[in-house]
Design a protein around this motif. Structure first.
Motif, PDB file in Angstrom:
ATOM      1  N   LEU A   1       0.858  -1.184   0.000  1.00 50.62           N
ATOM      2  CA  LEU A   1       0.000   0.000   0.000  1.00 50.62           C
ATOM      3  C   LEU A   1       0.887   1.224   0.000  1.00 50.62           C
ATOM      4  O   LEU A   1       1.974   1.209   0.593  1.00 50.62           O
TER       5      LEU A   1
ATOM      6  N   ILE B   1      -7.326   8.861   4.715  1.00 53.58           N
ATOM      7  CA  ILE B   1      -7.633   7.453   4.464  1.00 53.58           C
ATOM      8  C   ILE B   1      -8.442   6.866   5.606  1.00 53.58           C
ATOM      9  O   ILE B   1      -8.104   7.041   6.781  1.00 53.58           O
TER      10      ILE B   1
ATOM     11  N   ARG C   1     -10.162   8.364   0.692  1.00 55.13           N
ATOM     12  CA  ARG C   1      -9.836   7.031   0.195  1.00 55.13           C
ATOM     13  C   ARG C   1     -10.216   6.012   1.266  1.00 55.13           C
ATOM     14  O   ARG C   1      -9.984   6.282   2.453  1.00 55.13           O
TER      15      ARG C   1
ATOM     16  N   VAL D   1      -9.723   2.072   2.419  1.00 51.83           N
ATOM     17  CA  VAL D   1      -9.030   0.796   2.245  1.00 51.83           C
ATOM     18  C   VAL D   1      -9.698  -0.220   3.170  1.00 51.83           C
ATOM     19  O   VAL D   1      -9.800   0.013   4.376  1.00 51.83           O
TER      20      VAL D   1
ATOM     21  N   VAL E   1      -5.700  -6.729   1.591  1.00 55.66           N
ATOM     22  CA  VAL E   1      -6.530  -5.617   1.115  1.00 55.66           C
ATOM     23  C   VAL E   1      -7.659  -6.202   0.281  1.00 55.66           C
ATOM     24  O   VAL E   1      -7.427  -6.862  -0.728  1.00 55.66           O
TER      25      VAL E   1
ATOM     26  N   SER F   1     -10.452  -4.171  -0.706  1.00 55.87           N
ATOM     27  CA  SER F   1     -10.795  -3.140  -1.687  1.00 55.87           C
ATOM     28  C   SER F   1     -10.108  -1.848  -1.313  1.00 55.87           C
ATOM     29  O   SER F   1      -9.696  -1.649  -0.165  1.00 55.87           O
ATOM     30  N   ASP F   2      -9.965  -0.995  -2.299  1.00 60.11           N
ATOM     31  CA  ASP F   2      -9.236   0.262  -2.120  1.00 60.11           C
ATOM     32  C   ASP F   2      -9.899   1.247  -3.076  1.00 60.11           C
ATOM     33  O   ASP F   2      -9.699   1.162  -4.282  1.00 60.11           O
ATOM     34  N   THR F   3     -10.728   2.135  -2.525  1.00 63.23           N
ATOM     35  CA  THR F   3     -11.535   2.996  -3.398  1.00 63.23           C
ATOM     36  C   THR F   3     -11.400   4.458  -2.997  1.00 63.23           C
ATOM     37  O   THR F   3     -11.032   4.776  -1.868  1.00 63.23           O
TER      38      THR F   3
END
Ligand code: ADP
Ligand code: ADP
Length: 234
Positions: free
Chosen positions: A28, A36, A212, A214, A221, A223-225
């Protein structure tokens, strides 16, 4: 530019003959100035990751670069130095000392670091109290304040060393909705002023304030949007 870079980050705990694999090779990177939210079910590794990001714990393997420095190889003294010069912490339970006043609580990290408290450090802490709207509560003690006010003291305290990165562990977890929004507005303002923020939360309404999101699941991980700017209704 990346403020935080995690490369194949692994954390295991060893319990007798058992190995518990908690973080299973995270890659990451978190940019300077980002905000975040770290989410995921209970047991997914959020606290473990936050402790490593906070230099309170070290990875089993892999690398953690903070502002370009490989902090995964540092010893306890060096990590302590990094914590005081780069990091600020905010907790669900505020972690204020009840016998100390607002301004003394804000001074605490300086006291722990052995900084000599004087008129200059006092004025700095008063300015931080004013910034979080507690300029008229300087001599109050935590129990004389509401939960939201206590968290604002904690936010002021987290800023005392002008950190690059603020780490929050469920910062609104003990607060009602209205007060949570107040705290999130304050964190968003700090982010606008350039602070990078990483906070653990399990609430979607709180994560919506971040830029963001995570999500961890089972040490990876999931998802990371990116939130678009219209997600939050203020
Ligand atoms: P989360 O914050 O997402 O709930 P944690 O990071 O607290 O997850 O925990 C992830 C996993 O690591 C859990 O299975 C937990 O039991 C285990 N764990 C956490 N700390 C330790 C420890 N000190 N020793 C052994 N196992 C641990
Ligand atoms: P949890 O959320 O898992 O219940 P806390 O968030 O209260 O635990 O604290 C996590 C750890 O961080 C504790 O061991 C605490 O002593 C430590 N800690 C709190 N503030 C600081 C700080 N400013 N610098 C270094 N360590 C800290």
């Amino acid at each position: 530019p990346a403020l935080v870079q995690l490369v194949d980050l692994v954390k295991n705990y060893y319990m007798g003959t058992q190995t518990v694999h908690v973080l299973k090779g995270l890659n990451l990177s978190f940019d300077e100035g980002d905000f975040i939210a770290l989410m995921g079910p209970s047991g997914s590794g959020k606290s473990t990751l936050l402790n490593i990001l906070g230099c309170l714990d070290r990875p089993t393997s892999g690398r953690y670069y903070l502002a370009g420095m490989d902090v995964s190889q540092m010893d306890d003294d060096q990590l302590s130095e990094i914590r005081s010069s780069y990091l600020g912490f905010i907790f669900q339970s505020y972690n204020l000392l009840p016998q100390y006043t607002v301004v003394e609580n804000i001074e605490l990290p300086l006291l722990y670091q052995g900084v000599r408290l004087d008129e200059r450090t006092r004025q700095h802490c008063i300015a931080l109290a004013e910034m979080v709207g507690l300029g008229d509560r300087l001599d109050h003690r935590p129990l004389q304040l509401s939960g939201g006010q206590q968290q604002r003291v904690a936010i002021a305290r987290s800023l005392v060393n002008n950190p690059h990165l603020i780490l929050g562990d469920e910062p609104t977890g003990n607060l009602d909705t209205r007060t949570s929004i107040e705290i999130m507005q304050m964190l968003r303002e700090l982010n606008r002023l350039g602070k990078t923020i990483i906070m653990v939360t399990h609430e979607n309404d709180i994560a919506a304030w971040a830029r963001r999101v995570v999500r961890l699941r089972d040490g990876r991980v999931e998802s990371d949007t990116r939130n678009d700017s219209r997600t939050v209704v203020e």
